[in-house]
Structures are given as C-alpha cells and as structure tokens.
Design a protein around this motif. Structure first.
Motif, PDB file in Angstrom:
ATOM      1  N   VAL A  80       0.820  -1.218   0.000  1.00 57.48           N
ATOM      2  CA  VAL A  80       0.000   0.000   0.000  1.00 57.48           C
ATOM      3  C   VAL A  80       0.851   1.264   0.000  1.00 57.48           C
ATOM      4  CG1 VAL A  80      -1.937  -0.995   1.229  1.00 57.48           C
ATOM      5  CG2 VAL A  80      -0.024  -0.061   2.497  1.00 57.48           C
ATOM      6  N   ASP A  84      -4.547   7.642  -2.888  1.00 53.46           N
ATOM      7  CA  ASP A  84      -5.453   6.893  -3.756  1.00 53.46           C
ATOM      8  C   ASP A  84      -5.297   7.525  -5.137  1.00 53.46           C
ATOM      9  OD1 ASP A  84      -7.583   6.089  -5.309  1.00 53.46           O
ATOM     10  OD2 ASP A  84      -9.030   6.114  -3.666  1.00 53.46           O
ATOM     11  N   SER A 116      -0.985  -3.086  -2.667  1.00 54.16           N
ATOM     12  CA  SER A 116      -1.940  -3.629  -1.699  1.00 54.16           C
ATOM     13  C   SER A 116      -1.223  -4.527  -0.702  1.00 54.16           C
ATOM     14  CB  SER A 116      -3.014  -4.437  -2.419  1.00 54.16           C
ATOM     15  OG  SER A 116      -3.909  -4.984  -1.480  1.00 54.16           O
ATOM     16  N   ALA A 295     -12.933   4.282   9.332  1.00 56.86           N
ATOM     17  CA  ALA A 295     -12.050   3.706   8.309  1.00 56.86           C
ATOM     18  C   ALA A 295     -11.955   2.209   8.553  1.00 56.86           C
ATOM     19  CB  ALA A 295     -10.669   4.348   8.375  1.00 56.86           C
ATOM     20  N   CYS A 298      -8.324  -2.860   6.787  1.00 57.61           N
ATOM     21  CA  CYS A 298      -6.875  -2.841   7.037  1.00 57.61           C
ATOM     22  C   CYS A 298      -6.547  -4.131   7.771  1.00 57.61           C
ATOM     23  CB  CYS A 298      -6.524  -1.604   7.862  1.00 57.61           C
ATOM     24  SG  CYS A 298      -4.991  -1.684   8.810  1.00 57.61           S
ATOM     25  N   HIS A 300      -6.484  -4.677   3.505  1.00 56.30           N
ATOM     26  CA  HIS A 300      -7.481  -4.357   2.490  1.00 56.30           C
ATOM     27  C   HIS A 300      -8.577  -5.414   2.426  1.00 56.30           C
ATOM     28  CE1 HIS A 300      -4.759  -1.554  -0.125  1.00 56.30           C
ATOM     29  NE2 HIS A 300      -5.287  -0.946   0.922  1.00 56.30           N
ATOM     30  N   TRP A 325     -14.218   5.867   5.064  1.00 56.67           N
ATOM     31  CA  TRP A 325     -13.381   5.277   4.025  1.00 56.67           C
ATOM     32  C   TRP A 325     -13.392   3.759   4.190  1.00 56.67           C
ATOM     33  CZ3 TRP A 325      -8.203   8.597   4.279  1.00 56.67           C
ATOM     34  CH2 TRP A 325      -8.477   9.893   3.820  1.00 56.67           C
ATOM     35  N   HIS A 327     -11.426   0.513   2.686  1.00 63.24           N
ATOM     36  CA  HIS A 327     -10.166   0.344   1.959  1.00 63.24           C
ATOM     37  C   HIS A 327     -10.064  -1.006   1.242  1.00 63.24           C
ATOM     38  CE1 HIS A 327      -8.791   3.961   3.813  1.00 63.24           C
ATOM     39  NE2 HIS A 327      -9.045   3.471   4.998  1.00 63.24           N
ATOM     40  N   ASN A 329      -8.112  -2.609  -2.796  1.00 63.39           N
ATOM     41  CA  ASN A 329      -7.126  -2.305  -3.835  1.00 63.39           C
ATOM     42  C   ASN A 329      -7.815  -2.175  -5.187  1.00 63.39           C
ATOM     43  OD1 ASN A 329      -7.403  -5.088  -4.887  1.00 63.39           O
ATOM     44  ND2 ASN A 329      -6.548  -5.541  -2.869  1.00 63.39           N
ATOM     45  N   THR A 353     -11.816   3.380  -1.153  1.00 63.11           N
ATOM     46  CA  THR A 353     -10.499   3.848  -1.599  1.00 63.11           C
ATOM     47  C   THR A 353      -9.742   2.729  -2.308  1.00 63.11           C
ATOM     48  OG1 THR A 353      -9.262   3.246   0.389  1.00 63.11           O
ATOM     49  CG2 THR A 353     -10.389   5.400   0.402  1.00 63.11           C
ATOM     50  N   LEU A 356      -4.829   2.492  -0.796  1.00 61.30           N
ATOM     51  CA  LEU A 356      -4.467   3.452   0.253  1.00 61.30           C
ATOM     52  C   LEU A 356      -4.389   2.763   1.610  1.00 61.30           C
ATOM     53  CD1 LEU A 356      -4.261   6.576   1.094  1.00 61.30           C
ATOM     54  CD2 LEU A 356      -6.704   6.380   1.554  1.00 61.30           C
ATOM     55  N   CYS A 357      -3.505   3.278   2.470  1.00 61.69           N
ATOM     56  CA  CYS A 357      -3.403   2.810   3.848  1.00 61.69           C
ATOM     57  C   CYS A 357      -3.512   4.027   4.759  1.00 61.69           C
ATOM     58  CB  CYS A 357      -2.056   2.124   4.035  1.00 61.69           C
ATOM     59  SG  CYS A 357      -1.632   1.830   5.754  1.00 61.69           S
TER      60      CYS A 357
END
Ligand code: F3S
Length: 409
Positions: A80, A84, A116, A295, A298, A300, A325, A327, A329, A353, A356-357
């Motif tokens: 990641v 984005d 990712s 969020a 995490c 992904h 958000w 998340h 890939n 997204t 993104l991380c």
C-alpha cells in the motif's frame, strides 16, 4: 558463505550496478543472520513504500536504483501507499507528488503497481513450501501460516533486493526447525466475526512477542480466510509474530504434535472470555463517543467484505459530518464497480479507496479526531501514527457509527 556462479556474477557487477547493490545487501543480511547460502525465491513483495516510510531521501534512492538499471527478476508486488491514485481525497500536494514518484520508481524497476497488502487476493498466491521474500507483516504471517509458504519478516529494502537478485538468505522461517510452535493457547470462549479474531490476535501477539503460537480449539469455529487475515495482522502488529499454527486449520498443524514438531516442554495459556475482553480493551482508546472518521479495511478488504459493507449501507446515508473510508485495492474495487457494490457504497456517501493505507497516509491533516475501525492493526497504530482516539469493534458497529456519528457498545 557459499555463493554460486550466478550470485558471484551479480556481486561483481555482471548484471549492472543496480543488481550489484541489491546482491551486496542480500549478502550483508545473510552474514548478519549467519545464513550459509542463498536460496532462489518465487516472488517478492516490497513494503514501506509510503512517503512516511521512504521520506524524500528514500524517493531519490528509488529513482537512483531505477536509473542504475535495477530490475526485478521474479514477480514483485508493491504494498500500500499513502494516496489513492484514482481520486483526490484532499491530501496535500507536497504529500501526493513525491508519493507518486516513489510508486513510479518501483514500477520502472518492473514491480507491479498494484499497491496492496493483500496481493494474494488477486493472482499473486504463493504455494505451499515455496520460498518467497515478502515484506508487510500481515502478509508475511498469512503466507507462512495459512498458505504454508516460507518467508521471513522482510523489510522493504531486503524484499526489493530479493526481487532484483531472485535470491534470499537461507535462515529463519525458510528452515524446518524454525517453524515449530513455541507456546500453546487453548481457546475456551466463543469467537465470532473479524473483530473477535482481531482482539484475540492482539492479545496473543502482545503476549508471545516473536514466538510461534499454536492455537488449539479454533477449528470448531471454521474461521474464514478474512478472519485468519485479520487475526494474523493483529498478532504481527501487537507482537513480532511471523507465523502461527491453528490445529486443524493451518496446513502445518494437522495435530498438536505436528504443530510443535516434537517439542513437548511448551507453556500452555487458556484464552477465554477475560482474555478476549482484554484484547478489545487494548485496541480501544476512544474518549468522546462522537465519531468523525470511520475507516475499515486494514488489511485491504476482500470482495466478499466489500459486498457485506455495500449491503449494510444500501439505501442509507452516512451522517453529514462523518467521513467513511472503506479500503481495498484496485483489482477488488474494479470488481466491486462491475458488480454494483461500489455504487451502493458511494450512494451512501462513503468512499471505497484504492491502494491506500490510513496508517501510512496522513488523514489527520483533514482534521479528524475520533476514529472507528474494525481493524486491529489500524487500531494499534493509528493513535501513535495519526494521533486519533480509536473505537474498535465489528463492521456493524462501525457502519452504525458512520450513520449516526456515535459509537455504541
Ligand atoms: Fe495494510 Fe496499511 Fe493496514 S499496510 S494491513 S492497510 S496498516
């Protein structure tokens, strides 16, 4: 240390200056760890690619290596990053531009710009027994434990050097004797859903450090792939865990005896309701119950996880002063778009997204204070990395917080 002709040729600059530097790094690491030789790898995964990790000096180093002709010789994926690429999330220009240059540098060296932490969800799937050189702690623990591939907890530079040379030092988890369990956990409480798996992983990771935990009693819950991913991510962040065994679940642990490889004098810990609650407690530092940032994803999210979130948000709208958000890939997002899940998420006012991380980006500059997440890894790092107060719990609780702006137990 023994080097074959190919390795000596690279060390002598026969494949150019970039490959020479990479081989020099591999040999130095081998010497530090006392490896007797180098072994060929099937794939590599470079991590630490965010601007937060690289800095501007790292960005220039990547561009220099690409200019010196370094090129990967095995399939090499990228972890990641802090942006984005598909949209403007409002992050500062002096963050976005160098971050994009770092990505371009790795792509110029032949890495897949897929960015990712779960490349195994889309076509990069190591096989049982295969030697690989992957960085990204959550991916390392998954490949070792669930897939039975052989991987040390590589750093970003060592994974890059392995990708460029095609070799890694033969030590640590590449060797049978280092893959045996070190401590036993008897699971005596119910474990339901990703948040429970994350809380359990946090407790165990914190307790074992770098030992290999052997989980007994998990098989009756039939954990999903995603639950194992999140549990491993929690162990790897709270401790230095690079591998776990779950008896009857993971491939090197058909029995307790096999998981310990014949060792009999191990400690046993009971993991019950109290320990599970402690895991939740470790991951929660929220003060105000007013949540302004949700969020999730995490590591992904898989396609199945994205679909579940789309269904939870279908026909609803997140609160005006809350940002959500989700998340994943680019590969999974593309599938989510085709299948209509993306539309449902966006109609609800949330953002799916790409690549993104949160932890490795800088969402704190957008003014958020209180985060709700179902990620044990984000909950572990976000207070220190991003300065957020954190509420940790299930996807359902996170979606509810996004809809109402309040965290409820
Ligand atoms: Fe992946 Fe970043 Fe989380 S690397 S596991 S999204 S902290």
């Amino acid at each position: 240390m023994k080097l074959n002709d190919d390795q000596k040729m690279m060390l002598d600059g026969g494949r150019g200056e970039g490959a020479r530097i990479a081989m020099e790094m591999i040999v130095a690491i081998a010497n530090v760890y006392g490896a007797e030789d180098l072994i060929p790898i099937k794939s590599a995964h470079c991590a630490g690619l965010s601007l937060k990790s690289h800095g501007l000096a790292g960005m220039r180093w990547v561009e220099d290596m690409a200019a010196k002709g370094a090129r990967v010789v095995v399939p090499t994926t990228m972890n990641v990053v802090g942006v984005d690429r598909s949209r403007d999330l409002g992050l500062p220009k002096d963050w976005v531009e160098p971050q994009m240059r770092i990505e371009k540098g790795y792509e110029a060296m032949g890495c897949f710009g897929t960015s990712s932490c779960v490349p195994y969800y889309y076509s990069f799937l190591p096989k049982f027994g295969e030697h690989i050189a992957w960085a990204e702690s959550s991916a390392v623990v998954f490949t070792n434990s669930v897939l039975g591939a052989r991987d040390n907890r590589e750093g970003g530079p060592s994974a890059w050097a392995a990708g460029v040379t095609g070799y890694t030092p033969n030590y640590g988890l590449h060797l049978d004797e280092n893959r045996r369990g070190g401590i036993r956990f008897d699971i005596t409480c119910d474990i339901n859903g990703i948040a429970d798996y994350g809380a359990m992983g946090n407790f165990i990771g914190k307790m074992v450090g770098e030992k290999i935990p052997v989980l007994v009693g998990l098989d009756k819950f039939k954990p999903t792939t995603e639950e194992l991913v999140y549990m491993g991510a929690a162990m790897a962040s709270a401790g230095g865990v690079a591998m776990f065994h779950a008896v009857g679940v993971t491939p090197e642990a058909p029995t307790v005896e096999a998981a310990f490889g014949g060792i009999k004098d191990y400690d046993t810990v009971e993991f019950g309701k109290k320990e599970l609650e402690q895991g939740y407690h470790n991951l929660t530092c929220g003060k105000s119950r007013d949540v302004d940032f949700v969020a999730i994803g995490c590591p992904h999210m898989s396609l199945n996880q994205v679909r579940q979130i789309a269904e939870m948000l279908d026909g609803k709208h997140i609160k005006d002063d809350v940002t959500m958000w989700v998340h994943t890939n680019m590969a999974i997002k593309a599938m989510a778009r085709e299948l209509g899940y993306l539309q449902k998420i966006e109609d609800a006012g949330a953002v799916l997204t790409q690549d993104l991380c949160v932890v490795l980006s800088c969402p704190e500059v957008l003014g958020f204070h209180t985060l709700a997440t179902q990620s044990p890894k984000m909950a572990f790092y976000a207070p220190g990395n991003n300065g957020f107060d954190v509420w940790y719990g299930s996807e359902e609780k996170c979606v509810k917080a996004a809809l109402t702006g309040r965290w409820e137990d």
